[in-house]
Design a protein around this motif. Structure first.
Motif, PDB file in Angstrom:
ATOM      1  N   GLU A  60       0.432   3.656   6.936  1.00  0.00           N
ATOM      2  CA  GLU A  60      -0.303   4.691   5.848  1.00  0.00           C
ATOM      3  C   GLU A  60       1.076   5.832   6.468  1.00  0.00           C
ATOM      4  OE1 GLU A  60      -4.257   4.405   5.311  1.00  0.00           O
ATOM      5  OE2 GLU A  60      -4.768   3.207   6.184  1.00  0.00           O
ATOM      6  N   VAL A  61       0.918   5.896   7.528  1.00  0.00           N
ATOM      7  CA  VAL A  61       1.182   7.726   8.003  1.00  0.00           C
ATOM      8  C   VAL A  61       1.832   7.610   9.309  1.00  0.00           C
ATOM      9  CG1 VAL A  61      -0.666   8.629   7.170  1.00  0.00           C
ATOM     10  CG2 VAL A  61      -1.117   7.816   9.288  1.00  0.00           C
ATOM     11  N   ALA A  62       3.009   8.152   9.208  1.00  0.00           N
ATOM     12  CA  ALA A  62       4.171   8.511  10.227  1.00  0.00           C
ATOM     13  C   ALA A  62       5.153   9.489  10.230  1.00  0.00           C
ATOM     14  CB  ALA A  62       5.275   6.808   9.718  1.00  0.00           C
ATOM     15  N   VAL A 109       6.348   5.598  -1.275  1.00  0.00           N
ATOM     16  CA  VAL A 109       6.387   6.070  -0.142  1.00  0.00           C
ATOM     17  C   VAL A 109       6.184   7.455  -0.507  1.00  0.00           C
ATOM     18  CG1 VAL A 109       7.579   5.815   2.265  1.00  0.00           C
ATOM     19  CG2 VAL A 109       7.168   3.994   1.102  1.00  0.00           C
ATOM     20  N   VAL A 110       5.302   8.768   0.295  1.00  0.00           N
ATOM     21  CA  VAL A 110       6.251   9.968  -0.151  1.00  0.00           C
ATOM     22  C   VAL A 110       6.772  11.098   1.718  1.00  0.00           C
ATOM     23  CG1 VAL A 110       5.734  12.185  -0.148  1.00  0.00           C
ATOM     24  CG2 VAL A 110       5.219  10.719  -2.456  1.00  0.00           C
ATOM     25  N   VAL A 111       7.939  11.265   1.652  1.00  0.00           N
ATOM     26  CA  VAL A 111       7.792  11.718   2.681  1.00  0.00           C
ATOM     27  C   VAL A 111       8.393  13.063   2.632  1.00  0.00           C
ATOM     28  CG1 VAL A 111      10.173  11.592   4.082  1.00  0.00           C
ATOM     29  CG2 VAL A 111      10.046   9.756   3.403  1.00  0.00           C
ATOM     30  N   GLY A 151       0.268  -1.054   0.143  1.00  0.00           N
ATOM     31  CA  GLY A 151       0.048  -0.020  -0.560  1.00  0.00           C
ATOM     32  C   GLY A 151       0.313   1.470   0.006  1.00  0.00           C
ATOM     33  N   LYS A 152       0.551   2.186   0.168  1.00  0.00           N
ATOM     34  CA  LYS A 152       1.013   3.886   0.235  1.00  0.00           C
ATOM     35  C   LYS A 152       0.879   4.386   1.180  1.00  0.00           C
ATOM     36  CE  LYS A 152       0.235   3.599  -4.479  1.00  0.00           C
ATOM     37  NZ  LYS A 152       1.621   3.708  -5.517  1.00  0.00           N
ATOM     38  N   THR A 153       2.289   4.785   1.541  1.00  0.00           N
ATOM     39  CA  THR A 153       2.707   5.167   2.689  1.00  0.00           C
ATOM     40  C   THR A 153       3.390   6.874   2.830  1.00  0.00           C
ATOM     41  OG1 THR A 153       3.510   3.325   3.357  1.00  0.00           O
ATOM     42  CG2 THR A 153       4.577   4.633   4.862  1.00  0.00           C
ATOM     43  N   PHE A 154       2.511   7.344   3.367  1.00  0.00           N
ATOM     44  CA  PHE A 154       3.212   9.273   4.140  1.00  0.00           C
ATOM     45  C   PHE A 154       3.670   9.441   5.248  1.00  0.00           C
ATOM     46  CE2 PHE A 154       0.972  13.890   4.500  1.00  0.00           C
ATOM     47  CZ  PHE A 154       2.134  14.039   4.649  1.00  0.00           C
ATOM     48  N   ILE A 155       4.978   9.754   5.266  1.00  0.00           N
ATOM     49  CA  ILE A 155       5.507  10.240   6.600  1.00  0.00           C
ATOM     50  C   ILE A 155       6.157  11.485   6.657  1.00  0.00           C
ATOM     51  CG2 ILE A 155       7.903   9.404   7.235  1.00  0.00           C
ATOM     52  CD1 ILE A 155       8.419   7.057   5.674  1.00  0.00           C
ATOM     53  N   LYS A 156       5.862  12.070   7.425  1.00  0.00           N
ATOM     54  CA  LYS A 156       5.896  13.273   7.850  1.00  0.00           C
ATOM     55  C   LYS A 156       6.700  13.736   8.783  1.00  0.00           C
ATOM     56  CE  LYS A 156       5.426  17.986   8.275  1.00  0.00           C
ATOM     57  NZ  LYS A 156       6.124  18.056   9.234  1.00  0.00           N
ATOM     58  N   VAL A 157       8.434  14.590   8.096  1.00  0.00           N
ATOM     59  CA  VAL A 157       9.163  15.082   9.065  1.00  0.00           C
ATOM     60  C   VAL A 157       8.868  16.690   9.856  1.00  0.00           C
ATOM     61  CG1 VAL A 157      11.561  14.526   9.346  1.00  0.00           C
ATOM     62  CG2 VAL A 157      10.152  12.854   7.917  1.00  0.00           C
ATOM     63  N   PHE A 185      10.080  13.974  -0.774  1.00  0.00           N
ATOM     64  CA  PHE A 185      10.699  13.084  -2.159  1.00  0.00           C
ATOM     65  C   PHE A 185       9.889  11.764  -1.555  1.00  0.00           C
ATOM     66  CE2 PHE A 185      13.446  12.434   1.508  1.00  0.00           C
ATOM     67  CZ  PHE A 185      13.390  10.859   2.162  1.00  0.00           C
ATOM     68  N   GLY A 186       9.952  10.894  -2.790  1.00  0.00           N
ATOM     69  CA  GLY A 186       9.640   9.267  -3.236  1.00  0.00           C
ATOM     70  C   GLY A 186       8.106   9.322  -3.177  1.00  0.00           C
ATOM     71  N   GLY A 187       7.684   8.238  -3.932  1.00  0.00           N
ATOM     72  CA  GLY A 187       6.249   7.948  -4.349  1.00  0.00           C
ATOM     73  C   GLY A 187       6.185   8.865  -5.807  1.00  0.00           C
ATOM     74  N   PRO A 188       4.982   9.613  -5.868  1.00  0.00           N
ATOM     75  CA  PRO A 188       4.819  10.683  -7.600  1.00  0.00           C
ATOM     76  C   PRO A 188       5.563  11.752  -7.675  1.00  0.00           C
ATOM     77  CG  PRO A 188       3.157  10.710  -5.941  1.00  0.00           C
ATOM     78  CD  PRO A 188       4.010   9.796  -5.545  1.00  0.00           C
ATOM     79  N   THR A 189       6.263  12.147  -6.645  1.00  0.00           N
ATOM     80  CA  THR A 189       6.525  13.524  -6.169  1.00  0.00           C
ATOM     81  C   THR A 189       7.718  14.492  -7.597  1.00  0.00           C
ATOM     82  OG1 THR A 189       7.182  12.574  -4.001  1.00  0.00           O
ATOM     83  CG2 THR A 189       8.417  14.650  -5.138  1.00  0.00           C
TER      84      THR A 189
END
Length: 437
Positions: free
Chosen positions: A278-280, A336-338, A34-40, A367-371
């Protein structure tokens, strides 16, 4: 070692994920991929003009006679890094972020150099809360938690996680509780009275708890929920432990033991193990609140790259952690999008202490995924004709970036953006590939 307080906090967190009927609704066989969204979060107000210097504007050098990073040059490593045609000769990259250039050159990174939350009062505590909730409202759930609430088909207790630290970030706090995992090794329950092996390798406490919970006995409401919650807690621990046990980093990949390094490593472990994360929420803390000593005062030759200077060294370490994560995931990085951001930027003018003070628009990047390789809407100059005379305005609203990630990467309906961000009118910057839904 998990303390009694940590244990009770974990139980409370897991309890909030129990259904209204009192029985957990968790499935531990979710399909991977599945898709993952990581917010830093860069807490402290990271200086966007230092991360991505506006070297194409002469006023940048006027306002920062000591702190302005030199224009791109091949003469040494102490100059801004040229970002090529996408930056139009205006923006460069801090030389300490050089490891990110592999991602940028691959066309898989975007930079939003004048981004924040508007209206912004330049208070660390207020702006961190407001960015976390998506509104000037301290009483609503975080926007990542509200995102999870829109779709309960993934009922895995690790669909959301705080990684690399033990406190819950505002973005992910809310009705659906998530665990805060410092690292895989410490996410466990231990008691010396139940440890038979060396170093508690034979942890009979969790075995005993699982045995007690497995008894099919009707219990009154609160006791029944506690038992069911205990099962969820044990299964969550087991999943994290199993993910780490099966984890093999890519060749040559290592992470630092910083908040960021631990968090990214844990995310890599979970994703590689097929956990439907999914989200971190992660932190990248290096001391971003640079009111003074943003550059070393005794090194004119390497004032932007001296690795004995803590600010430079930790910035470079963070960039290497991001690059390590990107290499570690390999093909999985397409899922994955960060997104990395701060509560605000800093003043365009240096102060008298070789530092910069609280501002408004700051630099975010993803960065990552469809960025796509892109520069988000930016300022053309920082002269005093700007409305906000001493800092960059908010040209790019971070909620539009998050909304675009949720729609184009996570597959959320665009109609739900106004639910995730109340009273916000979405503007599409097309920073990520894919059609709006």
């Amino acid at each position: 070692m998990t303390t009694r307080r940590d244990f009770l906090k974990s139980l409370t967190a897991a309890a909030a994920m129990v259904g209204s009927a009192g029985a957990p609704k968790f499935s531990f066989a979710q399909e991977a991929g599945g898709k993952t969204f990581i917010k830093v979060f860069m807490r402290g107000g990271a200086d966007g003009l230092h991360l991505f210097p506006l070297y194409g504007d002469d006023f940048y050098y006027t306002y920062r006679p000591d702190m302005a990073i030199e224009r791109p040059s091949d003469s040494d490593g102490n100059t801004a890094i040229d970002l090529g045609p996408a930056a139009g000769g205006m923006r460069g990259m801090n030389p300490n972020l050089e490891p990110l250039m592999d991602i940028w050159d691959a066309g898989n990174m975007m930079i939003a150099p004048a981004t924040s939350f508007n209206p912004n009062n330049r208070s660390h505590f207020d702006c961190q809360r407001w960015i976390g909730t998506g509104a000037r409202n301290n009483l609503i759930d975080g926007y990542l938690n509200r995102y999870m609430q829109q779709d309960l088909t993934n009922d895995h207790p690790l669909r959301g996680v705080v990684a690399g630290k033990t406190s819950i970030s505002t973005e992910i706090r809310g009705e659906l509780r998530v665990p805060a995992v410092f690292n895989r090794e410490s996410f466990d329950l231990r008691n010396g009275d139940f440890c038979m092996g060396d170093g508690c390798s034979d942890n009979q406490l969790t075995d005993l708890m699982r045995e007690i919970s497995s008894h099919d006995v009707d219990l009154p409401g609160a006791e029944g929920e506690f038992r069911d919650t205990q099962v969820v807690l044990l299964d969550t621990i087991a999943e994290v432990q199993a993910a780490g046990a099966s984890y093999t980093p890519a060749d040559g990949v290592t992470y630092t033991n910083s908040d960021l390094g631990r968090g990214l490593r844990l995310c890599a472990q979970l994703i590689k193990a097929g956990v439907p994360l999914e989200v971190a929420a992660l932190d990248w803390n290096i001391g971003w609140d640079t009111h003074s000593d943003q550059i070393p005062g005794n090194n004119a030759m390497n004032r932007f790259t001296d690795q004995n200077f803590r600010y430079h060294r930790r910035m470079a370490e963070g960039a290497r952690d991001f690059a390590a994560f990107y290499r570690d995931l390999g093909a999985d990085m397409s899922n994955v999008v960060v997104l990395v951001g701060s509560e605000f930027g800093r003043t365009k003018k240096q102060n008298g202490s070789r530092g910069s003070d609280h501002g408004e628009g700051g630099s975010w990047f993803a960065f990552g995924g469809p960025t796509q390789q892109a520069i988000a809407p930016d300022v053309s100059t920082i002269d005093d004709s700007m409305i906000d005379r001493n800092w960059l305005p908010t040209v790019t609203n971070y909620r539009n970036i998050v909304g675009e990630i949720m729609v184009r990467h996570m597959g959320m309906s665009q109609q739900l953006i106004s639910t995730i961000f109340p009273n916000h009118s979405f503007e599409d910057y097309s920073l990520f590939r894919g059609a709006s839904s």
